[in-house]
Design a protein around this motif. Structure first.
Motif, PDB file in Angstrom:
ATOM      1  N   GLY A 129       3.820  -1.808   3.473  1.00 55.71           N
ATOM      2  CA  GLY A 129       3.162  -3.061   3.119  1.00 55.71           C
ATOM      3  C   GLY A 129       3.052  -3.973   4.323  1.00 55.71           C
ATOM      4  N   PHE A 130       2.567  -5.194   4.078  1.00 54.77           N
ATOM      5  CA  PHE A 130       2.387  -6.171   5.156  1.00 54.77           C
ATOM      6  C   PHE A 130       2.912  -7.526   4.711  1.00 54.77           C
ATOM      7  N   ILE A 131       3.531  -8.205   5.638  1.00 55.80           N
ATOM      8  CA  ILE A 131       4.095  -9.537   5.405  1.00 55.80           C
ATOM      9  C   ILE A 131       3.199 -10.569   6.074  1.00 55.80           C
ATOM     10  N   LYS A 136       0.852  -1.189   0.000  1.00 56.93           N
ATOM     11  CA  LYS A 136       0.000   0.000   0.000  1.00 56.93           C
ATOM     12  C   LYS A 136       0.889   1.241   0.000  1.00 56.93           C
ATOM     13  N   GLY A 137       1.329   1.649  -1.200  1.00 56.98           N
ATOM     14  CA  GLY A 137       2.140   2.854  -1.321  1.00 56.98           C
ATOM     15  C   GLY A 137       3.510   2.670  -0.711  1.00 56.98           C
ATOM     16  N   GLY A 185      16.907  -1.309  -2.699  1.00 57.57           N
ATOM     17  CA  GLY A 185      15.906  -0.587  -3.455  1.00 57.57           C
ATOM     18  C   GLY A 185      15.092  -1.434  -4.405  1.00 57.57           C
ATOM     19  N   ILE A 186      14.930  -2.707  -4.119  1.00 63.36           N
ATOM     20  CA  ILE A 186      14.197  -3.628  -4.998  1.00 63.36           C
ATOM     21  C   ILE A 186      12.704  -3.358  -4.875  1.00 63.36           C
ATOM     22  N   ASP A 187      11.989  -3.388  -5.988  1.00 65.42           N
ATOM     23  CA  ASP A 187      10.536  -3.252  -5.985  1.00 65.42           C
ATOM     24  C   ASP A 187       9.913  -4.607  -5.680  1.00 65.42           C
ATOM     25  N   LEU A 188       9.304  -4.699  -4.510  1.00 60.57           N
ATOM     26  CA  LEU A 188       8.662  -5.958  -4.125  1.00 60.57           C
ATOM     27  C   LEU A 188       7.301  -6.091  -4.783  1.00 60.57           C
ATOM     28  N   HIS A 246       8.019  -0.859   6.212  1.00 58.16           N
ATOM     29  CA  HIS A 246       8.095   0.344   5.370  1.00 58.16           C
ATOM     30  C   HIS A 246       9.028   0.060   4.200  1.00 58.16           C
ATOM     31  N   MET A 247       8.727   0.684   3.067  1.00 62.32           N
ATOM     32  CA  MET A 247       9.514   0.427   1.864  1.00 62.32           C
ATOM     33  C   MET A 247      10.970   0.853   2.036  1.00 62.32           C
TER      34      MET A 247
END
Length: 806
Positions: A707-709, A703-704, A729-732, A722-723
């Motif tokens: 996120g949640f694991i 979510k922007g 810097g990988i986009d999950l 938090h991102m």
């Protein structure tokens, strides 16, 4: 049928010589002539059986047997209640009196009672009723009526059939007119021929709701000192709008032999008044105080006592309760008080009320009073900063002598007593609000003194000294000045400076010397900067980077300085945690800021000489950016030996971390080295690496910027991250398998994931990742390997000449 022998007995033999009790002389009947001087009597048929019956005498209390053969007419015409006339004879066999020569009279021609000629006026005391019997029939219950004659009050019974108008229902207190009937048989009297003169209009009673249960309650009556029951169904309105203390009026009825309130209506507040308060005020002294902190329940409604002097010079004692004191403050014996007298209109009992403590009582009893300023206010209580003692004094709002609220910085006078609930603690009582300027914590000397700032307050940066500060020296700055040719120093607080131009080290200042009353020490106040020293450039390390601001750790590693990205010289994206920077300190809005921030080359600031030995240990205290609630900025780590014994403790800072993004928390296992500062030889923990267990799971949602694991800490809740915690810097993507470290936020107690790494098919094992980090961190400061001899093969070459065939 032959006549029985008892019919021929003379009347004299029938009565014999026995004396029969009668209410008066027998009245001779005129309907049948007397025979041989025998008087005839009148009566009523009481019972009829197969061949005989019984008569009830009208002129005396008697019940006589008669045979149908003694009736002159057809027995079939005889019914119960018929009026008859008869003579009395004696049964020869039993010797009992019997009726004979019976003739029927006209109904209504005889009576068992003698009615008074004049009617009497009276009032209903209790109502006559009809009730059901066990066999289903109706039984009459008598009522009572009262009347007055010759100054005396009499009571008579009556039945429902004694009321002349059958549709009229007589009620209690109704005014009635009636005859007095005297029974000729036994002389008893009763009321007859009752007529309603005036219906009683029941008054509406008043009271106050004093108790409310699940479906019923109680009212305190205003007419008598008594409570009365009521059911919620009797309230005319919404029962949810009825609360304790409401004024009501009501009617009273009797149910199950008990009075209950009915037809209850709510009255405007203040309608019901139980007592009258005297207009005049009196002066007296407390003789018995009400226990304020006793665990025992008070049984007396007015346990307090006071004594005052009456106008005739005598002494009088009055009681009082907790609610009679103007406020809930502490009263002591012998206190002089002003009060009024309350008289209960129901029982005329008097007590003292509206009791106020007279201010001159403190001088009269020589009570030791102290002064201070309200320093903190909570819900219902607060703390006072005292003039003559160090600890702040606890108080309850109930101890205010005057109505109103207290505010922070209000000046007060009070008395200190031991806390009844905790004898080791003291509390402030009997608090009086003072005019502004009454309280002075220090004696300020009028002379202005000049000096030089040697130290600025290092801890709270413009705020007044905190009560929780463990090291009070951090709250203070230091000024040096000359006195009689000798150098002197004096402390000062940031609150005593001009917030617009706060002093810096080296500034020339002017100030007043003040003597603090509570400890007789000196401090500098009214500090004003006269001449500024040249602007000093500060140095430090980037410790925190947020979206639009950050913090710089000072070169001494003792605190943080706030800055905004707009004050950075150069590109903000080029800055990383741990970078060495230079800056200038300014103060804005009571807060210190860093400006003109420039990035320095690595190694510009003197670091530490790192020892080669690697230690194992654990975190004792994290950095303040991890736990903002702690006062000390620097963190602490402790050596843990192989035998699990505890070793020395070393401080650490942001530059001590191998990974500057690492969230070290108390209790975390670590590996580190020890370094010695090049500036002050202080030992620091360096190259700290966390020895944590990584957890593996999958990304549940994104979510922007967070996120949640898919890792449940609580029922139904996923683990937050938090991102910025995603490495490289990988986009999950949702469903990616990741490994992470779980930490707990020290402020809100919630858990989150940090050091999030996406797993791949060629993921480096965890122990190799830590080894790689260690080798990289040791590359500059750690031990180096130098090749002293190149490897050679068996034939003296650098390798094998024989090629390997695959």
């Amino acid at each position: 049928m032959a006549s029985p022998l008892w019919k021929k007995q003379p009347l004299s033999n029938a009565y014999g010589s026995r004396n029969h009790s009668m209410s008066g002389p027998l009245q001779r009947s005129t309907s049948y002539p007397s025979h041989n001087g025998v008087q005839r009597e009148t009566g009523q048929v009481e019972k009829l059986l197969s061949s005989y019956g019984f008569l009830q005498c009208c002129d005396r209390d008697g019940r006589l047997f008669f045979h149908y053969s003694e009736y002159s007419d057809n027995v079939e015409d005889l019914t119960l209640g018929d009026a008859v006339e008869f003579e009395t004879s004696v049964d020869r066999r039993t010797g009992k009196p019997v009726a004979c020569k019976i003739i029927k009279l006209k109904n209504g021609s005889i009576s068992t009672e003698i009615l008074s000629d004049d009617k009497v006026t009276g009032f209903i005391v209790s109502e006559a009723k009809m009730s059901k019997s066990r066999n289903g029939g109706l039984n009459g219950e008598s009522g009572q009526v009262t009347y007055e004659m010759n100054g005396e009050c009499f009571f008579l019974n009556y039945m429902i059939h004694d009321v002349q108008t059958k549709d009229t229902k007589l009620k209690k207190e109704d005014k009635v007119l009636f005859n007095i009937a005297t029974d000729k048989r036994d002389g008893s009297v009763r009321a007859r021929n009752m007529t309603l003169l005036e219906s009683f209009v029941a008054p509406r009673y008043q009271g106050i709701v004093c108790s409310m249960k699940e479906s019923f309650g109680f009212l305190e009556r205003a007419d008598v000192v008594k409570e009365i029951f009521f059911h919620y169904s009797e309230f005319e309105g919404d029962i949810n709008e009825l609360v304790l203390g409401d004024d009501v009026d009501y009617d009273i009825t009797v149910r199950n032999d008990k009075e209950v309130a009915i037809n209850i209506k709510k009255l405007p507040p203040g309608t019901v008044v139980f007592e009258e308060i005297s207009d005049e005020s009196y002066i007296g002294n407390i003789s018995k105080v009400i226990p304020r902190f006793s665990n025992r329940r008070q049984t007396e409604p007015f346990p307090g006592k006071l004594i005052f002097e009456t106008p005739d010079g005598g002494k009088r004692e009055l009681s009082y309760g907790e609610k009679d004191v103007f406020g809930s403050y502490t009263l002591n014996e012998d206190d002089t008080v002003e009060f009024q007298i309350a008289t209960d209109k129901r029982d005329l009992l008097q007590r003292a009320t509206s009791i106020k403590l007279m201010i001159d009582t403190f001088e009269a009893v020589k009570e030791e009073r102290e002064m201070g300023i309200v320093a903190a206010i909570k819900e219902g209580f607060g703390f006072i900063k005292c003039v003559n003692r160090e600890p702040r004094m606890f108080f309850h709002f109930s101890e205010l002598l005057e109505s109103g609220d207290l505010h922070i910085s209000d000046e007060v006078e009070f008395t200190v007593i031991p806390d009844p609930n905790s004898p080791k603690r003291q509390i402030a009582v009997r608090i009086k609000l003072l005019p502004k300027g009454s309280v002075c914590f220090e004696i300020i000397q009028p002379e202005r003194v000049q000096g030089t700032v040697e130290k600025v307050p290092a801890n709270l940066w413009g705020k007044s000294p905190g009560k929780n500060s463990k090291d009070k020296e951090l709250d203070r700055g230091l000024i040096s000045y000359q006195l009689n040719g000798k150098k002197q120093t004096v402390n000062y607080h940031a609150k005593d400076t001009d917030i617009r131009t706060p002093p810096n080290i080296g500034d020339e200042v002017e100030f007043n010397l003040a003597e603090i009353k509570k400890d007789n020490t000196q401090t500098a106040v009214n500090v004003v900067v006269m001449n500024r020293a040249e602007e000093t450039i500060k140095y430090g390390y980037l410790s925190v980077l947020k979206d639009s601001f950050g913090f710089i750790e000072t070169e001494q590693h003792d605190r943080e300085v706030f800055f905004r990205y707009s004050e950075v010289c150069g590109e903000v994206n080029e800055f990383e945690l741990g970078d060495e920077v230079s800056f200038v300190v300014v103060r804005r809005s009571n807060r210190v800021h860093a400006e003109n921030i420039k990035k320095l080359n690595k190694g510009t600031l003197p670091g530490e000489i790192v020892r080669t030995d690697v230690e194992l240990g654990q975190v004792v205290r994290p950095l303040r950016n991890i736990d903002p609630q702690q006062e000390e900025y620097e963190g602490l780590v402790q050596v843990i030996h192989e035998d699990e014994t505890e070793g020395d403790v070393y401080p650490y800072c942001i530059t001590s971390l191998t990974d500057k993004h690492e969230f070290l928390q108390a209790g975390d296992k670590i590996r580190f080295q020890i370094g010695v500062s090049k500036t002050d030889d202080r030992e620091w923990a360096c190259n700290i690496t966390a020895l944590r267990k990584f957890i593996r799971s999958k990304v549940d949602s994104l979510k922007g910027q967070y996120g949640f694991i898919d890792y449940e800490m609580e029922e139904g809740k996923k683990l937050f991250f938090h991102m910025s915690e995603v490495q490289d810097g990988i986009d999950l993507q949702v469903g990616d398998e990741v490994e992470f470290v779980m930490i707990r936020n020290q402020q809100n107690g919630r858990y989150s994931a940090v050091n999030v790494r996406r797993l791949s098919s060629r993921q480096r094992p965890e122990h190799l990742v830590h080894k790689l980090k260690t080798n990289l961190s040791l590359e500059d400061n750690g031990p180096r390997f130098i090749v002293t001899r190149q490897p050679r093969g068996p034939d003296g070459t650098k390798g094998f000449e024989m090629q390997r065939n695959l």
